[in-house]
Write an enzyme that holds these catalytic residues in place. Structure first.
Site, PDB file in Angstrom:
ATOM      1  N   ARG A 229       0.855  -1.194   0.000  1.00 29.14           N
ATOM      2  CA  ARG A 229       0.000   0.000   0.000  1.00 29.14           C
ATOM      3  C   ARG A 229       0.888   1.240   0.000  1.00 29.14           C
ATOM      4  O   ARG A 229       1.911   1.281   0.698  1.00 29.14           O
ATOM      5  CB  ARG A 229      -0.919   0.030   1.229  1.00 29.14           C
ATOM      6  CG  ARG A 229      -2.077  -0.952   1.187  1.00 29.14           C
ATOM      7  CD  ARG A 229      -3.106  -0.602   0.096  1.00 29.14           C
ATOM      8  NE  ARG A 229      -4.251  -1.505   0.078  1.00 29.14           N
ATOM      9  CZ  ARG A 229      -4.389  -2.553  -0.744  1.00 29.14           C
ATOM     10  NH1 ARG A 229      -3.454  -2.851  -1.625  1.00 29.14           N
ATOM     11  NH2 ARG A 229      -5.489  -3.298  -0.695  1.00 29.14           N
ATOM     12  N   HIS A 277      -0.870  -0.456 -10.186  1.00 30.38           N
ATOM     13  CA  HIS A 277      -1.508  -1.413  -9.263  1.00 30.38           C
ATOM     14  C   HIS A 277      -1.864  -2.720  -9.994  1.00 30.38           C
ATOM     15  O   HIS A 277      -3.028  -3.129 -10.039  1.00 30.38           O
ATOM     16  CB  HIS A 277      -2.762  -0.785  -8.619  1.00 30.38           C
ATOM     17  CG  HIS A 277      -3.125  -1.443  -7.309  1.00 30.38           C
ATOM     18  ND1 HIS A 277      -3.459  -0.729  -6.172  1.00 30.38           N
ATOM     19  CD2 HIS A 277      -3.209  -2.743  -6.940  1.00 30.38           C
ATOM     20  CE1 HIS A 277      -3.724  -1.565  -5.190  1.00 30.38           C
ATOM     21  NE2 HIS A 277      -3.579  -2.801  -5.640  1.00 30.38           N
TER      22      HIS A 277
HETATM   23  P1  NAP Z   1      -1.308 -11.157   5.545  1.00 30.44           P
HETATM   24  O1  NAP Z   1      -1.416 -12.593   5.179  1.00 30.44           O
HETATM   25  O2  NAP Z   1      -2.215 -10.582   6.563  1.00 30.44           O
HETATM   26  O3  NAP Z   1       0.226 -10.906   5.979  1.00 30.44           O
HETATM   27  C1  NAP Z   1       0.666  -9.717   6.536  1.00 30.44           C
HETATM   28  C2  NAP Z   1       2.084  -9.891   7.020  1.00 30.44           C
HETATM   29  O4  NAP Z   1       2.557  -8.623   7.515  1.00 30.44           O
HETATM   30  C3  NAP Z   1       2.179 -10.890   8.174  1.00 30.44           C
HETATM   31  O5  NAP Z   1       3.370 -11.638   8.065  1.00 30.44           O
HETATM   32  C4  NAP Z   1       2.246  -9.989   9.407  1.00 30.44           C
HETATM   33  O6  NAP Z   1       2.920 -10.548  10.500  1.00 30.44           O
HETATM   34  C5  NAP Z   1       3.034  -8.821   8.850  1.00 30.44           C
HETATM   35  N1  NAP Z   1       2.793  -7.607   9.638  1.00 30.44           N
HETATM   36  C6  NAP Z   1       1.639  -6.904   9.780  1.00 30.44           C
HETATM   37  N2  NAP Z   1       1.808  -5.864  10.606  1.00 30.44           N
HETATM   38  C7  NAP Z   1       3.096  -5.901  10.994  1.00 30.44           C
HETATM   39  C8  NAP Z   1       3.879  -5.101  11.853  1.00 30.44           C
HETATM   40  N3  NAP Z   1       3.362  -4.031  12.465  1.00 30.44           N
HETATM   41  N4  NAP Z   1       5.162  -5.444  12.042  1.00 30.44           N
HETATM   42  C9  NAP Z   1       5.693  -6.523  11.429  1.00 30.44           C
HETATM   43  N5  NAP Z   1       5.004  -7.323  10.594  1.00 30.44           N
HETATM   44  C10 NAP Z   1       3.710  -7.018  10.374  1.00 30.44           C
HETATM   45  O7  NAP Z   1      -1.481 -10.242   4.231  1.00 30.44           O
HETATM   46  P2  NAP Z   1      -1.258 -10.671   2.705  1.00 30.44           P
HETATM   47  O8  NAP Z   1      -2.426 -11.441   2.193  1.00 30.44           O
HETATM   48  O9  NAP Z   1       0.095 -11.253   2.564  1.00 30.44           O
HETATM   49  O10 NAP Z   1      -1.329  -9.218   1.991  1.00 30.44           O
HETATM   50  C11 NAP Z   1      -0.436  -8.167   2.330  1.00 30.44           C
HETATM   51  C12 NAP Z   1      -0.920  -6.869   1.694  1.00 30.44           C
HETATM   52  O11 NAP Z   1      -0.686  -6.888   0.281  1.00 30.44           O
HETATM   53  C13 NAP Z   1      -2.423  -6.624   1.784  1.00 30.44           C
HETATM   54  O12 NAP Z   1      -2.785  -6.086   3.045  1.00 30.44           O
HETATM   55  C14 NAP Z   1      -2.663  -5.655   0.665  1.00 30.44           C
HETATM   56  O13 NAP Z   1      -2.561  -4.320   1.139  1.00 30.44           O
HETATM   57  C15 NAP Z   1      -1.521  -5.901  -0.305  1.00 30.44           C
HETATM   58  N6  NAP Z   1      -1.986  -6.386  -1.636  1.00 30.44           N
HETATM   59  C16 NAP Z   1      -1.547  -5.745  -2.746  1.00 30.44           C
HETATM   60  C17 NAP Z   1      -1.951  -6.198  -3.991  1.00 30.44           C
HETATM   61  C18 NAP Z   1      -1.460  -5.515  -5.254  1.00 30.44           C
HETATM   62  O14 NAP Z   1      -1.926  -5.849  -6.356  1.00 30.44           O
HETATM   63  N7  NAP Z   1      -0.545  -4.570  -5.174  1.00 30.44           N
HETATM   64  C19 NAP Z   1      -2.798  -7.318  -4.104  1.00 30.44           C
HETATM   65  C20 NAP Z   1      -3.212  -7.947  -2.949  1.00 30.44           C
HETATM   66  C21 NAP Z   1      -2.814  -7.487  -1.706  1.00 30.44           C
HETATM   67  P3  NAP Z   1       2.338 -11.892  11.230  1.00 30.44           P
HETATM   68  O15 NAP Z   1       2.543 -13.014  10.236  1.00 30.44           O
HETATM   69  O16 NAP Z   1       3.201 -12.059  12.421  1.00 30.44           O
HETATM   70  O17 NAP Z   1       0.894 -11.619  11.507  1.00 30.44           O
END
Ligand code: NAP
Length: 314
Positions: A229, A277
């Protein structure tokens, strides 16, 4: 007759109808209705809402909701707009989305690792100069966020021979990926990586996390990919670090404001690659199948898949 399922979105009507048709195909026993087509009684009785960037006022008109299924993986806007009293939210977790993101991370890692931005500049200037080749085993990629997308990307990079470190809130045990947590862990990943890939959710804790202090902690000549993001990065600090020659390049797929405004300095910055994006578009077919499986499981067992932790924001 089962209680209707509300489809609440602010996407264009044609896309909404496509989603409705796909979901109806997957769930022939369910009555899935677009919010605008629901009468007062149906809105009162709906137990499940499937949403994509919904108008919060419309969600509030569904008082009987037991849970909300998002069609998107990132839910920061939903969490912020629906507030603490919202029904449990289930976000999209789709292995196909993870595969597509991992593919994008590998593609743009290779773009940086094989010096494509440099060769593009050299061609523009008619410069014939061979950059030294570095074996991937001597190129470290630090992934911020080892969740569904970050972990799949880490494995893909490992397969391609890169050294991979990851930073997350909780420690991870996964072969070949060194796991870091906490502030010291973040600095260790930033300071030990040729490339940092941001795949964290946008939360109160991650908003503005990548600022001048964090860029200064990165290695001289390191690069950044932000596929998560835009608001996780402080834009002015990133540009200052690129202009000072500390960071070498940034590949940005996400921005504070999208579409990226024409006046943004990113468009013409020689050390920035702007993407609209596109790193991981949702596959409507696999996503609809996953949403349908979640709903079928709920109808059978009454249990929800893992829900978003509203306090943590993801
Ligand atoms: P997820 O499964 O919820 O994983 C988030 C990761 O970030 C987890 O490993 C979490 O740690 C870590 N995290 C969160 N807050 C943190 C903090 N304060 N300090 C350290 N680590 C932290 O999410 P995801 O499905 O991988 O998706 C990630 C993001 O990608 C989404 O939220 C979205 O914004 C973005 N996205 C972008 C696109 C695009 O096309 N550009 C598409 C889809 C998604 P833990 O494992 O310990 O909980």
């Amino acid at each position: 007759m089962r209680k209707p399922i509300a489809l609440v979105t602010r996407i264009d009507e044609a896309s909404e109808q496509e989603w409705r048709a796909l979901l109806a195909d997957q769930l022939p026993d369910e009555n899935i209705l677009c919010f605008r087509d629901m009468n007062g009684g149906q809105r009162k009785s709906a137990e499940i809402a499937i949403v994509a960037d919904p108008n919060p006022a419309q969600v509030a008109e569904l008082p009987g909701l037991a849970w909300i299924q998002s069609l998107w993986a990132g839910v920061e806007r939903l969490v912020a707009e629906l507030g603490a009293g919202a029904p449990p939210i289930v976000r999209l977790v789709d292995p196909e989305l993870s595969r597509v993101m991992a593919e994008a991370v590998l593609a743009w890692t290779l773009y940086l690792h094989r010096d494509m931005p440099i060769y593009r500049r050299q061609q523009q200037d008619r410069v014939w100069e061979q950059q030294p080749y570095r074996h991937p085993s001597r190129y470290t990629v630090g992934i911020l966020g080892l969740g569904a997308l970050g972990m799949a990307s880490a494995h893909r990079l490992k397969q391609a021979g890169f050294v991979v470190k990851g930073w997350s809130r909780s420690p991870k045990e996964t072969s070949g990926v060194e796991s870091f947590t906490g502030d010291d862990g973040l600095n260790a990943v930033l300071g030990g990586s040729d490339l940092v890939v941001c795949l964290m959710p946008l939360t109160d804790e991650t908003r503005g996390l990548l600022d001048s202090r964090r860029f200064a902690a990165m290695m001289e000549g390191a690069a950044l990919i932000n596929f998560a993001r835009g608001a996780i990065v402080v834009d002015a600090d990133l540009i200052a670090s690129l202009d000072a020659g500390h960071l070498s390049h940034a590949v940005l797929d996400v921005f504070h404001e999208e579409p990226l405004p024409a006046a943004s300095p990113f468009w013409h910055h020689p050390k920035v690659t702007v993407l609209p994006h596109i790193s991981a578009p949702t596959d409507q077919h696999t996503a609809a199948a996953i949403v349908a499986a979640n709903i079928r499981a709920y109808r059978t067992t009454g249990e929800l898949p893992q829900t978003v932790d509203i306090e943590r924001g993801y």
